[in-house]
Structure formats: structure tokens, C-alpha cells
Write a protein that holds these residues in place. Structure first.
Motif, PDB file in Angstrom:
ATOM      1  N   MET A 188     -53.380 -41.077  74.754  1.00 43.96           N
ATOM      2  CA  MET A 188     -51.766 -41.274  74.402  1.00 43.96           C
ATOM      3  C   MET A 188     -51.082 -40.547  75.533  1.00 43.96           C
ATOM      4  O   MET A 188     -51.245 -40.423  76.675  1.00 43.96           O
ATOM      5  N   THR A 189     -49.995 -41.938  75.904  1.00 43.99           N
ATOM      6  CA  THR A 189     -49.300 -41.801  77.685  1.00 43.99           C
ATOM      7  C   THR A 189     -48.205 -40.940  77.014  1.00 43.99           C
ATOM      8  O   THR A 189     -47.459 -40.511  75.908  1.00 43.99           O
ATOM      9  N   ILE A 190     -47.636 -39.946  78.374  1.00 40.75           N
ATOM     10  CA  ILE A 190     -46.483 -39.043  78.268  1.00 40.75           C
ATOM     11  C   ILE A 190     -45.245 -40.388  78.331  1.00 40.75           C
ATOM     12  O   ILE A 190     -45.763 -40.735  79.721  1.00 40.75           O
ATOM     13  N   ARG A 191     -44.490 -40.613  77.878  1.00 41.02           N
ATOM     14  CA  ARG A 191     -43.304 -41.272  77.824  1.00 41.02           C
ATOM     15  C   ARG A 191     -42.118 -39.912  78.147  1.00 41.02           C
ATOM     16  O   ARG A 191     -42.112 -39.414  78.065  1.00 41.02           O
ATOM     17  N   VAL A 192     -42.075 -39.965  79.883  1.00 41.79           N
ATOM     18  CA  VAL A 192     -41.265 -39.403  80.896  1.00 41.79           C
ATOM     19  C   VAL A 192     -40.336 -40.514  80.823  1.00 41.79           C
ATOM     20  O   VAL A 192     -39.683 -41.231  81.352  1.00 41.79           O
ATOM     21  N   LEU A 193     -39.003 -39.431  80.892  1.00 39.98           N
ATOM     22  CA  LEU A 193     -37.494 -39.792  81.900  1.00 39.98           C
ATOM     23  C   LEU A 193     -37.174 -39.176  82.430  1.00 39.98           C
ATOM     24  O   LEU A 193     -37.046 -38.187  82.740  1.00 39.98           O
ATOM     25  N   LEU A 194     -36.804 -39.564  83.886  1.00 39.95           N
ATOM     26  CA  LEU A 194     -36.612 -39.436  85.059  1.00 39.95           C
ATOM     27  C   LEU A 194     -34.729 -39.248  85.147  1.00 39.95           C
ATOM     28  O   LEU A 194     -33.973 -39.873  85.368  1.00 39.95           O
ATOM     29  N   ALA A 195     -34.530 -37.473  85.051  1.00 46.05           N
ATOM     30  CA  ALA A 195     -32.782 -37.423  85.377  1.00 46.05           C
ATOM     31  C   ALA A 195     -32.482 -36.654  86.284  1.00 46.05           C
ATOM     32  O   ALA A 195     -33.293 -35.817  86.603  1.00 46.05           O
ATOM     33  N   ASP A 196     -32.143 -37.400  87.409  1.00 55.89           N
ATOM     34  CA  ASP A 196     -31.406 -36.607  89.251  1.00 55.89           C
ATOM     35  C   ASP A 196     -30.919 -37.574  89.419  1.00 55.89           C
ATOM     36  O   ASP A 196     -31.404 -38.937  89.538  1.00 55.89           O
ATOM     37  N   ASP A 197     -29.754 -36.595  90.544  1.00 54.88           N
ATOM     38  CA  ASP A 197     -29.038 -37.350  90.765  1.00 54.88           C
ATOM     39  C   ASP A 197     -29.664 -38.384  92.602  1.00 54.88           C
ATOM     40  O   ASP A 197     -28.461 -39.113  93.038  1.00 54.88           O
ATOM     41  N   GLN A 198     -30.720 -37.996  92.958  1.00 52.00           N
ATOM     42  CA  GLN A 198     -31.251 -38.998  94.758  1.00 52.00           C
ATOM     43  C   GLN A 198     -32.233 -40.092  93.721  1.00 52.00           C
ATOM     44  O   GLN A 198     -33.147 -40.166  92.846  1.00 52.00           O
TER      45      GLN A 198
ATOM     46  N   MET B 119     -49.363 -41.852  82.258  1.00 54.20           N
ATOM     47  CA  MET B 119     -47.771 -41.315  81.878  1.00 54.20           C
ATOM     48  C   MET B 119     -46.686 -42.949  81.987  1.00 54.20           C
ATOM     49  O   MET B 119     -47.216 -43.633  82.901  1.00 54.20           O
ATOM     50  N   GLU B 120     -45.664 -42.947  81.408  1.00 57.35           N
ATOM     51  CA  GLU B 120     -45.349 -44.072  81.984  1.00 57.35           C
ATOM     52  C   GLU B 120     -43.648 -44.187  82.009  1.00 57.35           C
ATOM     53  O   GLU B 120     -43.442 -42.336  81.088  1.00 57.35           O
ATOM     54  N   THR B 121     -42.504 -44.093  83.271  1.00 56.65           N
ATOM     55  CA  THR B 121     -41.129 -43.739  83.351  1.00 56.65           C
ATOM     56  C   THR B 121     -40.212 -45.057  82.348  1.00 56.65           C
ATOM     57  O   THR B 121     -40.962 -46.087  81.707  1.00 56.65           O
TER      58      THR B 121
END
Length: 124
Positions: free
Chosen positions: A1-11, A28-30
């Protein structure tokens, strides 16, 4: 299973570094990058991540408010939030967990700790 990651950072530099790290894992995939909490909420709705890696301090809407909105929304009920921040005091940890975060990690963590934390949060 691929883990779908959302990145939330102002940098942007940190988002790029996290993206390279996650894409190198093989499991994992972004699926998106947000520079503020409002973008994170919207992308969580449209991109259907498994995990949102969320900074606390961001412009327009902070990560705690964004976490609360994501966690309280029925259409995003399956989305887990992992807080990653420089603010590692008990008050911020407690507030993040009250907002609905599934985990909390300091930005001083080693890369392998971050990857394992995402896997753990994704697994529930």
C-alpha cells in the motif's frame, strides 16, 4: 500500500526536503504541498491524503486550526494529521491532540523517525 502524504509547511525548502525523503521510501507519495493552513484544508479535501504532515505556525490559518477543520469534517474523516513543529512543549502537544492530530513530532527528529511516524499514523 502506498501512503499518500500532504505536506503543509510555509517553508518551501522544508516541503521540498520532505518530498524527496518520502518519495525515496518506496511506499509513500506526496500528493500535494500547502504553504498555509487554508491550502492544507482545501488540498485535504481534493487530494485525499492518508496523512497530512502539518506545521503549527503558518500564515493565513495556523496548523492547529487547519487540523481541527480537517479532523471535524466528515468527508475527511479518514485523513490523519501528524504535527511536525519546532514547538515541542506540553501546551502545544496537548492543543494539537485536542485539535484532532494523530501524532506530534519535533522538527529535530531524524529522517528515519519522521518516516516511521508517518507510517505509524497512517496505520492508525
Amino acid at each position: 500500500m502506498t501512503i499518500r502524504v500532504l505536506l503543509a509547511d510555509d517553508q518551501a525548502l522544508l516541503r521540498g526536503t520532505f518530498k524527496m525523503l518520502f518519495e525515496s521510501t518506496g511506499d509513500m507519495e506526496t500528493v500535494g504541498e500547502a504553504a498555509n493552513g487554508q491550502e492544507a484544508v482545501e488540498l485535504a479535501r481534493t487530494r485525499h491524503p492518508d496523512v497530512v504532515l502539518m506545521d503549527i505556525r503558518m500564515p493565513e490559518m495556523d496548523g492547529l486550526d487547519a487540523t481541527r477543520l480537517i479532523s471535524e469534517s466528515e468527508d475527511r474523516a479518514a485523513v490523519k494529521v501528524l504535527i511536525l513543529t519546532t514547538f515541542e512543549d506540553d501546551e502545544h502537544v496537548a492543543e494539537a491532540l485536542r485539535a484532532g492530530a494523530s501524532g506530534f513530532l519535533g522538527k529535530g527528529a531524524r529522517p528515519e523517525e519522521l518516516v516511521e511516524a508517518v507510517r505509524t499514523v497512517a496505520a492508525g
